[in-house]
Design an enzyme around this catalytic site. Structure first.
Site, PDB file in Angstrom:
ATOM      1  N   SER A 179       4.404  -0.607   3.273  1.00  0.00           N
ATOM      2  CA  SER A 179       3.668  -0.714   4.535  1.00  0.00           C
ATOM      3  C   SER A 179       2.155  -0.850   4.372  1.00  0.00           C
ATOM      4  CB  SER A 179       3.975   0.492   5.423  1.00  0.00           C
ATOM      5  OG  SER A 179       5.255   0.357   6.003  1.00  0.00           O
ATOM      6  N   LYS A 195       0.649  -3.748   6.077  1.00  0.00           N
ATOM      7  CA  LYS A 195       0.191  -3.724   7.464  1.00  0.00           C
ATOM      8  C   LYS A 195      -1.332  -3.748   7.589  1.00  0.00           C
ATOM      9  CE  LYS A 195       4.225  -1.347   9.463  1.00  0.00           C
ATOM     10  NZ  LYS A 195       5.029  -0.883   8.319  1.00  0.00           N
ATOM     11  N   SER A 203       2.917   3.685  11.512  1.00  0.00           N
ATOM     12  CA  SER A 203       3.425   2.619  10.649  1.00  0.00           C
ATOM     13  C   SER A 203       4.675   1.982  11.238  1.00  0.00           C
ATOM     14  CB  SER A 203       3.718   3.161   9.238  1.00  0.00           C
ATOM     15  OG  SER A 203       3.879   2.108   8.315  1.00  0.00           O
ATOM     16  N   LYS A 214      -3.997   3.451   4.917  1.00  0.00           N
ATOM     17  CA  LYS A 214      -2.603   3.090   5.138  1.00  0.00           C
ATOM     18  C   LYS A 214      -1.682   3.567   4.022  1.00  0.00           C
ATOM     19  CE  LYS A 214       0.467   1.464   7.731  1.00  0.00           C
ATOM     20  NZ  LYS A 214       1.264   2.610   7.237  1.00  0.00           N
TER      21      LYS A 214
END
Length: 450
Positions: free
Chosen positions: A82, A85, A142, A271
């Site tokens: 993730s 992202k 997320s 993140k």
């Protein structure tokens, strides 16, 4: 007679003694040089063993200038999960800044988003949510479904958005990054109907590329941190529990029972990532005393709920903040030795005084600071032509130095600006100057004949 005093300067050494003395001198010099090199290397380089990192790759970067303070396997392309992202977050923010989207714009959830698995906020097809609410779900929780819906809204389809992601990665100089979707999910975990047909492979990205992406987010859209630092929020009023930020390192978690052991001073983003293939990943940033660092860890083993990735990241931050400090090697508005002025044509004066437009500041091991060397001074035009206003950019200066953190040779170019105004000369002054230059050249030519 035998006890007579003889001045030391007059004592003649035997050939054997002279040879022995030379050997001793060379030995001392060699040891001194060796010790100096060893000390410099020790100060500049820290091995993976020294930091005791349990990762596949890692990097630590100064967010202000991209200076690398530590790296291990940083160019290996790995599944980022993730952390992918971050590119979606960047491009959605860009679409908002460009006026293509607005935070309060309502979006209708489509099939692709509703069919996402993994981390999500359980969007149902046909529901409507604002861009901001979906963005929070992506940045904080997320959420794969929210991420896909935002991507489709920007580009029309997730596959088209992935192409935009790859184009942007090239623009940023990300050499290993390859995206097949907006979320970082493996191809097999995407809804079969929406798996890309024009993009091959899987999503991969190196630790270095992840740091480059994080740096661009922080520089281009610093307001992003207002979302990444949210501890939790209620996505829907009817939801039983809030969406909790996967970034357990947030400084604001220092008083949260479950997370306080991971909370780190100054952390406000960025993140996390986890899949079976990727393991545990994290790109974090911390701001302390005016210095912002970016740390990336990838392939951290263990369960996603054991917090190991945050403990490994803390080791990187500790290393950076405890062992380095900011040093200004060249001040802003400084003159360049032997290049204090640049030539000007058609001006009241034949030259313009110049100074640096900005400073040259880097992170250095505490107690060390390299000395920069002027490599090149180049005017913006050859020649510069009046009029020139004070503050105009009139050239550049390139400094070279050895990075004390990596021992690599570095070159940094700063703009040069005019520190004084140079007005355009009147026609009579230019005429007289031209006549003077003509006779000066003529006289020089005659002198050279003899």
């Amino acid at each position: 007679m035998l006890n007579r005093y003889v001045p030391a300067a007059r004592v003649a050494l035997s050939p054997i003694r002279r040879f022995t003395a030379l050997i001793l001198v060379f030995s001392v010099v060699f040891l001194a040089l060796g010790a100096g090199s060893a000390n410099a290397a020790a100060a500049a380089t820290t091995t993976n063993a020294a930091l005791d990192l349990n990762v596949k790759s890692a990097i630590l970067v100064d967010a202000d200038n991209g200076q690398i303070l530590y790296e291990n396997n940083a160019d290996t392309a790995l599944p980022p999960a993730s952390m992918t992202k971050m590119m979606t977050e960047y491009l959605v923010f860009k679409a908002i800044k460009d006026g293509k989207l607005s935070w309060d714009q309502e979006i209708t959830v489509q099939e692709n988003a509703a069919k996402q698995i993994g981390s999500r906020v359980f969007l149902a097809e046909g529901e409507k949510y604002t861009v901001e609410n979906l963005y929070k779900a992506m940045a904080v929780g997320s959420a794969n479904d929210a991420t896909v819906q935002l991507a489709e809204t920007v580009a029309g389809s997730e596959e088209a958005f992935a192409k935009l992601m790859n184009e942007t990665a090239k623009e940023f100089g990300m050499k290993t990054a390859h995206f097949i979707n907006s979320t970082g999910l493996d191809r097999r975990d995407m809804p079969e109907k929406y798996q890309p047909t024009s993009i091959e492979g899987e999503t991969v990205m190196s630790a270095r590329d992840s740091a480059i992406l994080a740096e661009r987010i922080l520089k281009d859209y610093p307001d992003f941190l207002n979302y990444s630092k949210i501890q939790s929020f209620q996505f829907r009023e009817r939801d039983d529990a809030p969406v909790v930020n996967w970034d357990w390192m947030l400084e604001s978690n220092k008083n949260v029972t479950n997370f306080k052991k991971f909370a780190y001073p100054g952390v406000d983003g960025l993140k996390t990532g986890h899949t079976t293939n990727a393991g545990n990943c994290f790109t974090g940033t911390s701001l302390q005393n005016g210095t912002r660092l970016i740390a990336v860890v990838m392939g951290v083993p263990g369960d996603m709920n054991d917090g190991g990735r945050f403990l490994e990241t803390a080791k990187l931050f500790d290393y950076g903040f405890h062992n380095f400090e900011k040093k200004t090697l060249v001040e802003a508005k400084a003159t360049v030795p032997e290049n204090e002025t640049l030539k000007v044509k058609k001006g009241v004066h034949k030259s313009v005084p110049v100074v640096t437009a900005s400073d040259l500041t880097i992170m250095v091991p505490k107690g060390q600071a390299p000395t920069p060397t002027v490599k090149e001074v180049r005017p913006a035009a050859s020649p510069l032509v009046a009029p020139i206003k004070q503050g105009d950019t009139v050239g550049t200066v390139t400094y070279t130095y050895k990075d004390p953190a990596t021992q690599q040779d570095k070159a940094v170019t700063l703009n040069l600006v005019a520190s004084e105004e140079v007005k355009k000369a009147g026609w009579f002054k230019l005429l007289m100057r031209g006549i003077g230059d003509f006779f000066a050249g003529l006289f020089k030519g005659i002198v050279n004949l003899f």
